[in-house]
Structure formats: structure tokens, C-alpha cells
Scaffold this active site. Structure first.
Site, PDB file in Angstrom:
ATOM      1  N   THR A 182       0.810  -1.225   0.000  1.00  0.00           N
ATOM      2  CA  THR A 182       0.000   0.000   0.000  1.00  0.00           C
ATOM      3  C   THR A 182       0.841   1.272   0.000  1.00  0.00           C
ATOM      4  O   THR A 182       0.292   2.368  -0.169  1.00  0.00           O
ATOM      5  CB  THR A 182      -0.918   0.048   1.231  1.00  0.00           C
ATOM      6  OG1 THR A 182      -0.119  -0.013   2.423  1.00  0.00           O
ATOM      7  CG2 THR A 182      -1.919  -1.094   1.213  1.00  0.00           C
ATOM      8  N   LYS A 183       2.156   1.154   0.172  1.00  0.00           N
ATOM      9  CA  LYS A 183       3.000   2.332   0.286  1.00  0.00           C
ATOM     10  C   LYS A 183       3.282   2.949  -1.087  1.00  0.00           C
ATOM     11  O   LYS A 183       2.786   2.501  -2.107  1.00  0.00           O
ATOM     12  CB  LYS A 183       4.313   1.974   1.002  1.00  0.00           C
ATOM     13  CG  LYS A 183       4.119   1.500   2.452  1.00  0.00           C
ATOM     14  CD  LYS A 183       3.422   2.535   3.300  1.00  0.00           C
ATOM     15  CE  LYS A 183       3.547   2.258   4.803  1.00  0.00           C
ATOM     16  NZ  LYS A 183       2.931   1.008   5.243  1.00  0.00           N
ATOM     17  N   ASN A 184       4.119   3.983  -1.112  1.00  0.00           N
ATOM     18  CA  ASN A 184       4.290   4.780  -2.335  1.00  0.00           C
ATOM     19  C   ASN A 184       5.115   4.076  -3.404  1.00  0.00           C
ATOM     20  O   ASN A 184       5.129   4.506  -4.554  1.00  0.00           O
ATOM     21  CB  ASN A 184       4.895   6.137  -1.979  1.00  0.00           C
ATOM     22  CG  ASN A 184       3.937   6.961  -1.122  1.00  0.00           C
ATOM     23  OD1 ASN A 184       2.980   6.437  -0.574  1.00  0.00           O
ATOM     24  ND2 ASN A 184       4.191   8.248  -1.006  1.00  0.00           N
TER      25      ASN A 184
END
Length: 385
Positions: A182-184
Site C-alpha cells: 500500500t505504500k508509495n
């Protein structure tokens, strides 16, 4: 039936798949050339500050605290508005956690609260770039004047962001990153530690490699043989394998695109929700260029649970980030009490993360906006009746 929209998800392309497949067909699966290459690539985003990769974001925090020398008798200052690992990884090394409240509006560590929390036993003060908005690092530096404490940036949300034009990764003595899906950007599981001091980075790199020492000049028994390696301090196996570093390198090439799309989605949310009664939108300091990981709204009038349930029922995978760390039973059992960080606790009672990820289409975002509007109005109509 339309499927559930998640609050976050990975963006994987055929180029990413090809990068991983190329490593699988090669000679190295772990601890090979892709590790060094990914670390070098990451350093281009940290302003040249050295980086070591690790197996996940929690490992990054554990490694950073170990590299800072955290141990029994030390205190680590942590804001409560974060994932539990920011605190638990220091507690695992024997440190006492001291919670300091967050600023209203950004919900990052309040420099004044941090200054009040620092004592002669403070080893590290950990700021968290909540939702991708950098903490106020210059003010935090000022709050540490007279202390030997190191400043750590938990930048799990904020890689690619800047503070006064300076890149995240160059702002604190130690910076930790997470590459969860879910991170960048993602390496599936994965993380990294950046350190301003090369000696601290060296300790971090050794800790993530079980503490093994191979450099001849550092060996206590250098003439043992070419196979020889030693452990001088305990470490753990927190290595990130070549196959995942290859994915990370491919993802990192699109980090600018990811950030631009997140910025565009945030701008659309800001415009569409500006006049919606019953919510407050996230704010941004003039000196920050956030790398938006979350879009955290505040639902007013005690309606967060109701709105959460209504949106979930409508297929919108909203989330709450986070339960204040000192509310977790493991900390409550150690004597930490609710009410000690009122800004963070009030924010938690209102916080709701709307879906935000590069693959979110304008059409799906409009679906989120419509569902939020309907959830708020449904409750208002019922109340009026």
C-alpha cells in the site's frame, strides 16, 4: 455487483514482472548485485544520504534503533499517531517508550511536546511523517538542543516528499522507509534505513546481516583464512533479497509518476469535498511537498463509526489509521493511560482514510465521493426525522 475499492494497493506493471523474472533466471536470488544497485538508486531520492535495504518497514525501525545504540535504560520519544512498530521495535531492544503528542492539523510529532519529553536518558526522538506530510524537522532539531539524542524520521509514508525543498531521507539522523504494497512504492515486503553518519549506516548494515563482519581491517583474526567472518555485536537476518530489490528498482523509476498521480487525486478530493458539511480535510504546511500516502479526513459530530460502516457497506474500503499506540493492550498493561495525548486521541476518534493509490481512476474516486456524501446525508436525514 461492483467490487470493494481498497484504501490502498500496489501498482505493478509488466516491466516490474520482467525485472523480477530476469533475476529469477539469473545466478543471484539474495544478497547479490541488485541489492547494491537498489541502495544506490534509493540514495538518489535521499539527496545522496547512504541507504541500506532491509526485509520490511518494521525491520527498518528495529535496525535503525539498534544502529543508534538503543538498549535497556534508554528512552525513545514516539508520537502515538503511527503504526505500533514505531514504538514496539524500540521496546524490543529494552527501551522505555515516552509518548509525546502530535500537532493539530498535520498530526505529526509536536516539537514542543517532544522538547518536554526529552530527558538525559533519551536516546532517540522519532518523528512520523503522517500520511506522507513531513514533520517539522528544523523545529524538532531545536527541541533537542542540549541533548545527545538522535532524531529519527519514520518516513514509511513519505518517500519522494520534500521539506523546505530538501528530500525526505536527508532531514534526520536516521530515516526509515517501508515498501509494503500500500505504500508509495513496493517490494512486496521491504524497507530501508538511511543514515547521515556513515558509521551509523555501517552499524545498521551489519545488524541487518546478523552482525557479520567481513572487512579485513575490522576482523580481530584477519589471518584465519579467506572464508573467515566474525560477529562482534548481535544482529538479525533482515536482508532484502535480490529478487525483491529488482522489483524495487523498477518501481522506483516510476516514483515520480506515482507521486504526481497521488497529488492529482488529493487535489480532486480537496475540490470535491471542500463544501461538504461534517468533515474536515487534510491540511498542508507551506514548506511541505507531501508524498501523500493517505487521504485522512476527519468525520465530525461523533459519526466516524457510522460513516465507516455505511461506506464499507457501499463497497468503499475506507480504513482508520491508527489506533493511538499507547491504547494497545501491550502498552496499557505497562501502565500507559488514555488521555495522555489528547490531540492524537481526538484525531483518532474522527479519522477516516479514503482510498488513495495511483491506479484509482477518476470514476472510482467519484464513487468514493458519492458514497461519502450519501453516508453523511443519510445520517443527517435520520437525525432530522
Amino acid at each position: 455487483m461492483t467490487g470493494m475499492l481498497p484504501y490502498g494497493r500496489q501498482s505493478v506493471t509488466e516491466e516490474d514482472v520482467a525485472a523480477v523474472a530476469a533475476v529469477l533466471r539469473g545466478d543471484w536470488l539474495t544478497t547479490g548485485p541488485q541489492v547494491d544497485a537498489f541502495e544506490a538508486d534509493l540514495a538518489t531520492w535521499t539527496g545522496g544520504v547512504g541507504v541500506t535495504t532491509v526485509s520490511n518497514g518494521t525491520a527498518a525501525l528495529h535496525v535503525a534503533y539498534a544502529a543508534a545504540g538503543v538498549g535497556p535504560g534508554d528512552e525513545v520519544v514516539v508520537p502515538p499517531m503511527t503504526f505500533v512498530a514505531t514504538a514496539s521495535s524500540a521496546a524490543a531492544l529494552g527501551a522505555t517508550i515516552v509518548f509525546a503528542d502530535v500537532e493539530d492539523e498535520t498530526f505529526c510529532l509536536d516539537p514542543a511536546a517532544a522538547a518536554d519529553a526529552v530527558t538525559s536518558r533519551t536516546r532517540v526522538v522519532s518523528a512520523v511523517d503522517y500520511a506522507g506530510h513531513p514533520a517539522d524537522y528544523d523545529a524538532l532539531r531545536t527541541s533537542l538542543v542540549g541533548s545527545d539524542a538522535l532524531l529519527l524520521a519514520d518516513a514509511a509514508h513519505s518517500i519522494g516528499g520534500t521539506y523546505h525543498g530538501r528530500p525526505v531521507g536527508s532531514l534526520a539522523d536516521l530515516t526509515t522507509f517501508s515498501f509494503f504494497p500500500t505504500k508509495n512504492l513496493t517490494t512486496a515486503e521491504g524497507g530501508a534505513v538511511a543514515a547521515l553518519d556513515p558509521a551509523v549506516l555501517k552499524r545498521a548494515r551489519r545488524f541487518r546481516g546478523v552482525g557479520l563482519v567481513r572487512e579485513r581491517d575490522d576482523l580481530r583474526f584477519p589471518d584465519e583464512g579467506g572464508w573467515h567472518q566474525e560477529v562482534h555485536e548481535f544482529g538479525l537476518n533482515y536482508r532484502l533479497p535480490d529478487v525483491l530489490c529488482a522489483l524495487g528498482r523498477s518501481q522506483l523509476r516510476r516514483l515520480g509518476e506515482f507521486k504526481a498521480r497521488r497529488d492529482a487525486l488529493v487535489a480532486r478530493y480537496d475540490k470535491a469535498l471542500a463544501d461538504l458539511d461534517g468533515v474536515l480535510l487534510p491540511t498542508r504546511r507551506s514548506w511541505a511537498d507531501p508524498a501523500w500516502h493517505l487521504y485522512p479526513i476527519r468525520v465530525l459530530d461523533g459519526r466516524r463509526r457510522e460513516v465507516y460502516d455505511r461506506m464499507r457497506a457501499a463497497g468503499i474500503g475506507v480504513q482508520v489509521n491508527y489506533l493511538p499506540v499507547h491504547w494497545h493492550p501491550v502498552f496499557a498493561d505497562l501502565g500507559y493511560r488514555r488521555g495522555s495525548c489528547p490531540v492524537a486521541e481526538r484525531f483518532y476518534s474522527q479519522q477516516l482514510s479514503l482510498p488513495l493509490y495511483p491506479g484509482l481512476s477518476d470514476t472510482d474516486q467519484d464513487r468514493v465521493i458519492d458514497a461519502l456524501t450519501a453516508a453523511l446525508r443519510a445520517g443527517s436525514v435520520r437525525s432530522a426525522a
